[in-house]
Scaffold this motif. Structure first.
Motif, mmCIF file in Angstrom:
data_model
loop_
_atom_site.group_PDB
_atom_site.id
_atom_site.type_symbol
_atom_site.label_atom_id
_atom_site.label_comp_id
_atom_site.label_asym_id
_atom_site.label_seq_id
_atom_site.Cartn_x
_atom_site.Cartn_y
_atom_site.Cartn_z
ATOM 1 N N VAL A 1 48.970 47.601 44.809
ATOM 2 C CA VAL A 1 49.706 46.540 44.122
ATOM 3 C C VAL A 1 49.349 46.488 42.647
ATOM 4 N N GLY A 2 48.135 46.926 42.309
ATOM 5 C CA GLY A 2 47.730 46.911 40.908
ATOM 6 C C GLY A 2 47.237 45.570 40.431
ATOM 7 N N VAL A 3 46.844 44.714 41.365
ATOM 8 C CA VAL A 3 46.276 43.414 41.037
ATOM 9 C C VAL A 3 44.815 43.448 41.462
ATOM 10 N N HIS A 4 43.909 43.269 40.519
ATOM 11 C CA HIS A 4 42.490 43.432 40.804
ATOM 12 C C HIS A 4 41.777 42.082 40.699
ATOM 13 N N VAL A 5 41.807 41.366 41.797
ATOM 14 C CA VAL A 5 41.022 40.154 41.959
ATOM 15 C C VAL A 5 40.234 40.307 43.253
ATOM 16 N N GLU A 6 39.203 39.532 43.409
ATOM 17 C CA GLU A 6 38.305 39.752 44.534
ATOM 18 C C GLU A 6 38.797 39.144 45.833
ATOM 19 N N ARG A 7 39.461 37.980 45.765
ATOM 20 C CA ARG A 7 39.779 37.238 46.980
ATOM 21 C C ARG A 7 41.255 37.305 47.315
ATOM 22 N N LEU A 8 41.525 37.290 48.626
ATOM 23 C CA LEU A 8 42.900 37.412 49.106
ATOM 24 C C LEU A 8 43.753 36.233 48.675
ATOM 25 N N ASP A 9 43.210 35.021 48.650
ATOM 26 C CA ASP A 9 44.016 33.867 48.247
ATOM 27 C C ASP A 9 44.458 33.985 46.789
ATOM 28 N N ASP A 10 43.536 34.372 45.903
ATOM 29 C CA ASP A 10 43.908 34.567 44.501
ATOM 30 C C ASP A 10 44.902 35.718 44.347
ATOM 31 N N PHE A 11 44.726 36.741 45.164
ATOM 32 C CA PHE A 11 45.573 37.931 45.099
ATOM 33 C C PHE A 11 47.036 37.586 45.378
#
Length: 476
Positions: free
Chosen positions: A77-87
């Motif tokens: 997806v190209g989205v680099h955040v740690e948590r699934l909720d933020d993602f």
């Protein structure tokens, strides 16, 4: 651009094929069972359901435990955040910067509810789940069936997400007729209910792949392939650019990519997951004339463009194996496959340009305008293109598995306007007098050494037509 201008453009294709506009104001909740949220398949089903729902719904609440995002999903997806909720919230806001997307508890009694997993579903929620090659919905998702490779195979999960998104959309339209109930669909053997069967893990090398068309279905195929362990060397062909109307149905395209060449967005995705990808920003016939294609024979062609005579143009190049998805009127998603020499070809299935050509297009249907019946506008539903993409990627996966995979029919359909209890499948052989009948000798010379040529040339490539099945005919 303000919110009203954005939605007028983004929703124009959806509004062209539904009578009501009230769907845009409905509130949706998408939740995921804590155990499912820790699995790859569970995260794919949840993230894709949020992604596709945000393409039409402006108010989405998500309920998810703060678990880490699977790196395979984050990379694709190209989205680099740690948590699934933020993602999932960031993905939704990238698709719609004006919508309300948040994590939280229920704040509205009239929310439509979708739940990923078998446990902990809110009472009114429709449940979905992917289990290996199986897409499960309703009571089937609440049961404890677990596929042999359920966690690592994202395909059943992706199809389940489209089933769930279609359920939400139909409910948002006020549709209470023939809604999906207990859904069990197998991408492995194209069977439904008790006939649905699971298969092995997904991996393999597709070889040199030429993707012609990077619209809704083409971008979905690339996006879904990037979630799997399928490898390939890609040539990506399309001259079009991303525009606002593309944002209502592609899981890949985001607002900040409007105006960018579609082929470059797709090629960038493929490179991001480690594949070799060359983008050719021309129409297919222009790229041929510029001598930018076919220096090496591709092993596989994915023909998902539909205008400028491209289908016939591809067939005139005597292509190797072709696999693709498409959509049509009446909420249907299709799988197409052409094994040269033994099955029909693109020109057989789409015999001419004009009135005789079946009304299939990449994620669009043609709908008469009220003002003048002769004029037509494109209409598109948010989940169909991804469903067609899943069908195609599942077939690609089976191709690289060799002789052990089921010999499925080369035409399949899912009807998203019905209960989705089964596929319609049909085998289609060559048409008498088609141009492919004069290409047999040259085909062997051009493609005899391509990776999948044995499907056409081996002794057992007789391909007796599989028996067609299905309660009603889907499309043409």
């Amino acid at each position: 651009m303000n919110a009203n201008e954005f939605y007028a453009l983004r929703d124009s294709r959806t509004n062209a094929c539904v009578a009501a506009r009230s769907y845009a104001a409905r509130r949706v909740a998408i939740t995921v069972e804590p155990d499912a949220a820790t699995t790859y398949a569970g995260q794919v089903a949840f993230a894709l359901a949020v992604n596709l729902t945000a393409r039409w719904c402006r108010h989405v609440r998500v309920g998810v435990a703060p678990v880490p995002v699977d790196p395979r999903l984050a990379r694709a997806v190209g989205v680099h955040v740690e948590r699934l909720d933020d993602f999932v919230v960031q993905v939704a806001r990238s698709a719609d910067p004006f919508g309300s997307f948040h994590v939280g508890e229920a704040s509205s009694a009239d929310e439509l509810e979708l739940h990923v997993g078998a446990e902990g579903a809110p009472g009114r929620a429709y449940c979905i789940r992917g289990s290996g090659w199986l897409a499960l919905g309703g009571e089937a998702a609440r049961q404890g069936h677990q596929g042999k490779h359920a966690d690592d195979n994202p395909l059943g999960a992706a199809l389940a997400a489209t089933v769930g998104c279609s359920w939400l959309f139909r409910r948002a339209l006020g549709d209470q007729h023939a809604l999906p109930g207990a859904v069990t669909l197998s991408l492995w053997n194209l069977g439904g209910a008790a006939a649905a069967d699971d298969g092995p893990s997904v991996s393999g090398n597709l070889g040199r792949v030429m993707l012609v068309g990077c619209g809704a279905v083409g971008s979905a195929i690339a996006w879904l392939t990037s979630l799997t362990a399928l490898n390939a060397r890609w040539t990506v062909v399309d001259r079009d650019v991303v525009d606002m109307t593309n944002l209502n149905r592609s899981p890949l395209f985001m607002v900040d990519e409007v105006g960018v060449d579609k082929c470059e967005v797709v090629a960038s995705l493929l490179r991001r997951v480690g594949a070799e990808a060359t983008s050719v920003s021309k129409w297919f016939h222009e790229a041929l004339a510029a001598d930018q294609l076919l220096h090496e024979r591709p092993d596989l062609v994915i023909p998902v463009a539909n205008d400028r005579g491209v289908r016939r143009g591809i067939q005139h190049q005597v292509p190797p194996l072709q696999v693709y998805g498409t959509t049509s009127r009446d909420w249907q998603a299709f799988l197409g496959r052409h094994v040269p020499l033994v099955e029909d070809c693109l020109a057989c299935r789409f015999p001419s340009v004009g009135l005789a050509e079946p009304p299939l297009a990449c994620s669009t249907v043609s709908v008469p305008t009220p003002e003048q019946i002769e004029d037509k506008v494109d209409a598109a539903l948010p989940f169909l293109s991804t469903a067609a993409g899943v069908l195609a990627v599942a077939e690609l996966a089976k191709v690289v598995m060799g002789g052990g995979h089921p010999v499925n029919s080369n035409f399949a359909c899912i009807d998203f306007r019905g209960r989705m209890e089964d596929f319609f499948v049909e085998h289609r052989g060559p048409s008498a007098g088609c141009i492919c009948s004069d290409q047999r000798a040259i085909w062997r010379s051009l493609n005899g050494r391509t990776r999948h040529a044995s499907l056409s040339m081996s002794d057992d490539a007789v391909h007796a037509a599989p028996r067609s099945r299905g309660a009603r005919k889907c499309g043409t």
